[in-house]
Motif scaffolding. Structure first.
Motif, PDB file in Angstrom:
ATOM      1  N   VAL A 117       0.834  -1.202   0.000  1.00 24.04           N
ATOM      2  CA  VAL A 117       0.000   0.000   0.000  1.00 24.04           C
ATOM      3  C   VAL A 117       0.870   1.255   0.000  1.00 24.04           C
ATOM      4  CG1 VAL A 117      -1.614   1.372   1.374  1.00 24.04           C
ATOM      5  CG2 VAL A 117      -1.977  -1.089   1.125  1.00 24.04           C
ATOM      6  N   VAL A 118       0.540   2.181  -0.904  1.00 22.04           N
ATOM      7  CA  VAL A 118       1.198   3.486  -0.948  1.00 22.04           C
ATOM      8  C   VAL A 118       0.172   4.541  -0.547  1.00 22.04           C
ATOM      9  CG1 VAL A 118       2.324   5.212  -2.400  1.00 22.04           C
ATOM     10  CG2 VAL A 118       2.833   2.778  -2.712  1.00 22.04           C
ATOM     11  N   VAL A 119       0.504   5.356   0.437  1.00 24.73           N
ATOM     12  CA  VAL A 119      -0.400   6.396   0.929  1.00 24.73           C
ATOM     13  C   VAL A 119       0.092   7.758   0.441  1.00 24.73           C
ATOM     14  CG1 VAL A 119      -1.339   7.535   2.980  1.00 24.73           C
ATOM     15  CG2 VAL A 119      -1.021   5.045   2.959  1.00 24.73           C
ATOM     16  N   PHE A 120      -0.831   8.568  -0.064  1.00 26.41           N
ATOM     17  CA  PHE A 120      -0.486   9.928  -0.471  1.00 26.41           C
ATOM     18  C   PHE A 120      -1.585  10.886  -0.022  1.00 26.41           C
ATOM     19  CE2 PHE A 120      -3.038   8.236  -3.908  1.00 26.41           C
ATOM     20  CZ  PHE A 120      -3.810   9.299  -4.358  1.00 26.41           C
ATOM     21  N   ASN A 121      -1.217  12.136   0.163  1.00 27.23           N
ATOM     22  CA  ASN A 121      -2.160  13.167   0.598  1.00 27.23           C
ATOM     23  C   ASN A 121      -2.368  14.177  -0.509  1.00 27.23           C
ATOM     24  OD1 ASN A 121      -2.802  12.989   3.736  1.00 27.23           O
ATOM     25  ND2 ASN A 121      -0.694  12.314   3.414  1.00 27.23           N
ATOM     26  N   THR A 122      -3.628  14.477  -0.787  1.00 21.45           N
ATOM     27  CA  THR A 122      -3.940  15.458  -1.825  1.00 21.45           C
ATOM     28  C   THR A 122      -3.721  16.855  -1.269  1.00 21.45           C
ATOM     29  OG1 THR A 122      -6.260  15.212  -1.179  1.00 21.45           O
ATOM     30  CG2 THR A 122      -5.534  14.048  -3.146  1.00 21.45           C
ATOM     31  N   LYS A 123      -2.607  17.422  -1.612  1.00 22.55           N
ATOM     32  CA  LYS A 123      -2.267  18.764  -1.169  1.00 22.55           C
ATOM     33  C   LYS A 123      -1.346  19.385  -2.208  1.00 22.55           C
ATOM     34  CE  LYS A 123       1.685  17.219   1.585  1.00 22.55           C
ATOM     35  NZ  LYS A 123       2.293  17.193   2.923  1.00 22.55           N
ATOM     36  N   LEU A 124      -1.149  20.671  -2.090  1.00 22.74           N
ATOM     37  CA  LEU A 124      -0.310  21.371  -3.045  1.00 22.74           C
ATOM     38  C   LEU A 124       1.138  21.397  -2.582  1.00 22.74           C
ATOM     39  CD1 LEU A 124      -2.631  24.387  -3.878  1.00 22.74           C
ATOM     40  CD2 LEU A 124      -2.128  22.422  -5.323  1.00 22.74           C
ATOM     41  N   ASN A 125       2.045  21.272  -3.530  1.00 22.00           N
ATOM     42  CA  ASN A 125       3.465  21.392  -3.254  1.00 22.00           C
ATOM     43  C   ASN A 125       3.952  22.727  -3.798  1.00 22.00           C
ATOM     44  OD1 ASN A 125       3.837  18.748  -2.111  1.00 22.00           O
ATOM     45  ND2 ASN A 125       3.606  17.922  -4.174  1.00 22.00           N
ATOM     46  N   TYR A 126       4.430  23.566  -2.920  1.00 22.75           N
ATOM     47  CA  TYR A 126       4.836  24.913  -3.314  1.00 22.75           C
ATOM     48  C   TYR A 126       6.346  24.986  -3.553  1.00 22.75           C
ATOM     49  CZ  TYR A 126       0.182  26.453  -1.936  1.00 22.75           C
ATOM     50  OH  TYR A 126      -1.178  26.610  -1.851  1.00 22.75           O
ATOM     51  N   CYS A 127       6.746  25.998  -4.321  1.00 17.28           N
ATOM     52  CA  CYS A 127       8.158  26.224  -4.565  1.00 17.28           C
ATOM     53  C   CYS A 127       8.866  26.582  -3.255  1.00 17.28           C
ATOM     54  CB  CYS A 127       8.346  27.351  -5.584  1.00 17.28           C
ATOM     55  SG  CYS A 127       7.706  28.959  -5.022  1.00 17.28           S
ATOM     56  N   THR A 128      10.158  26.373  -3.212  1.00 16.31           N
ATOM     57  CA  THR A 128      10.926  26.686  -2.015  1.00 16.31           C
ATOM     58  C   THR A 128      11.466  28.108  -2.078  1.00 16.31           C
ATOM     59  OG1 THR A 128      12.943  25.791  -2.999  1.00 16.31           O
ATOM     60  CG2 THR A 128      11.584  24.289  -1.692  1.00 16.31           C
TER      61      THR A 128
END
Length: 365
Positions: A117-128
């Motif tokens: 099982v691979v778990v992921f969260n639906t969220k945005l990844n912002y620039c650093t």
């Protein structure tokens, strides 16, 4: 006679060779088309409502199956994976939700072993973004004051740092209301070498696309003799995640010795801070109400046709909104259920109108 026997011998040898070849090829196909779990299952390109799952391709196995669901006791969804494809694009996911996914080979019409099982969260990844040196100048305070009644002020006192992510900090959440005006933000500039002349730029990713855009700047303070920069701002009436109180976008605060135009990258002196911003359609939604444990719930979620409402004693009024905050339908529950069969696949919000309105997000599959 000898000639005939020789001809028969050739025929038999050829038949045996042909049959042996067929058996060999079939055995080879069965052997190489295995049922082992696919390797290197990863999830990338994650946004609030979409993601891509991929895995190592087996050249001898052209078919795969997959299943996914929100983490918890939910039914699995099993979309069709096109032949010869070792990836699948998810769309219409619920924002800020943990999902689990598994992949298996489909060999000779037999499903293989599921992958881990691979778990992921639906969220945005912002620039650093960060400074190189914060010792000369840094932010000692950021305060956001909502104009809407019932929403608390966010006060963030801090020490020097190149970059600090305050989004996991429950005491530093920003709560704002859709379409509200006269919200205020202030930033206190501190440092040994006259930091007042430096820049303070603040973005809120209102459209939830993971990019800090010029139209999303809520404060842009340049040279000033004041130690505190203050500005008023409005929240767009159709901010992308409005109404989804359980999901946040990011507010980025940059204090810099040079102007920063896009909220990304490294600069010389100053500091960067990130905060969670929650947007609501209700102007009187107190912070304590955001996290309280409601007895009312909906199920199943995701749903294909009927939403069941638990925790209500009689049928009540409801409203359904899409992810853009537009009302699509309203009515009254029937036998504590709501028919959502008419909705297209996607993410929605249902508001249940009791003494205190309850809002839930759900996915129509």
């Amino acid at each position: 006679m000898v000639k005939n026997l020789f001809y028969l011998f050739l025929v038999l040898v050829g038949t045996t060779f042909y049959q042996g070849k067929n058996i060999s090829e079939k055995t080879k196909l069965d052997y190489f088309c295995d049922l082992l779990a696919p390797a290197n299952v990863t999830v990338t390109s994650i946004t609030h409502t979409a993601a891509t799952v991929s895995w190592a391709n087996d050249p001898n196995t052209s078919d795969y199956i997959l299943r996914f669901r929100p983490v918890g006791n939910f039914p699995w969804s099993s979309p069709t994976v096109p032949a010869n494809q070792n990836f699948y694009n998810f769309n219409g996911l619920m924002s800020c939700t943990a999902y689990e996914v598994q992949v298996a080979k489909f060999c000779n019409n037999v499903p293989g072993t599921w992958s881990t099982v691979v778990v992921f969260n639906t969220k945005l990844n912002y620039c650093t973004s960060e400074s190189v040196n914060s010792g000369i100048m840094h932010l000692s305070n950021v305060t956001v004051t909502p104009s809407s009644t019932g929403l608390s002020q966010m006060i963030s006192n801090s020490l020097t740092s190149l970059y600090t992510d305050y989004r996991p900090d429950a005491t530093r959440k920003v709560y704002l209301t859709w379409g509200s005006a006269n919200n205020t933000i202030s930033a206190t500039k501190t440092g040994a070498v006259n930091p007042n002349a430096a820049f303070v730029t603040v973005w809120i990713d209102f459209n939830a696309n993971g990019t800090f855009e010029a139209s999303e700047i809520i404060m842009n303070s340049t040279s000033s003799s004041a130690a505190v920069s203050t500005n008023t701002f409005s929240v767009p009436s159709l901010a992308s995640v409005g109404g989804n109180i359980s999901c946040a976008v990011t507010m980025r605060v940059i204090f810099s010795n040079t102007a920063v135009t896009n909220g990304c990258g490294t600069f010389g002196y100053g500091e960067v801070e990130d905060y969670d911003v929650y947007l609501s359609t209700e102007s009187n939604l107190a912070v304590s109400e955001v996290n309280k444990n409601r007895e009312i719930s909906i199920y199943p979620n995701p749903s294909s046709d009927i939403l069941n409402i638990s925790g209500i004693s009689i049928d009540i009024e409801f409203e359904i909104y899409n992810a853009a905050g537009q009302k699509l339908s309203e009515g009254k529950t029937k036998n504590k259920t709501v028919n959502v069969a008419h909705l297209v696949k996607g993410v929605y919000f249902i508001v249940l109108k009791e003494k205190e309105n309850s809002r839930f997000k759900f996915i129509k599959k």
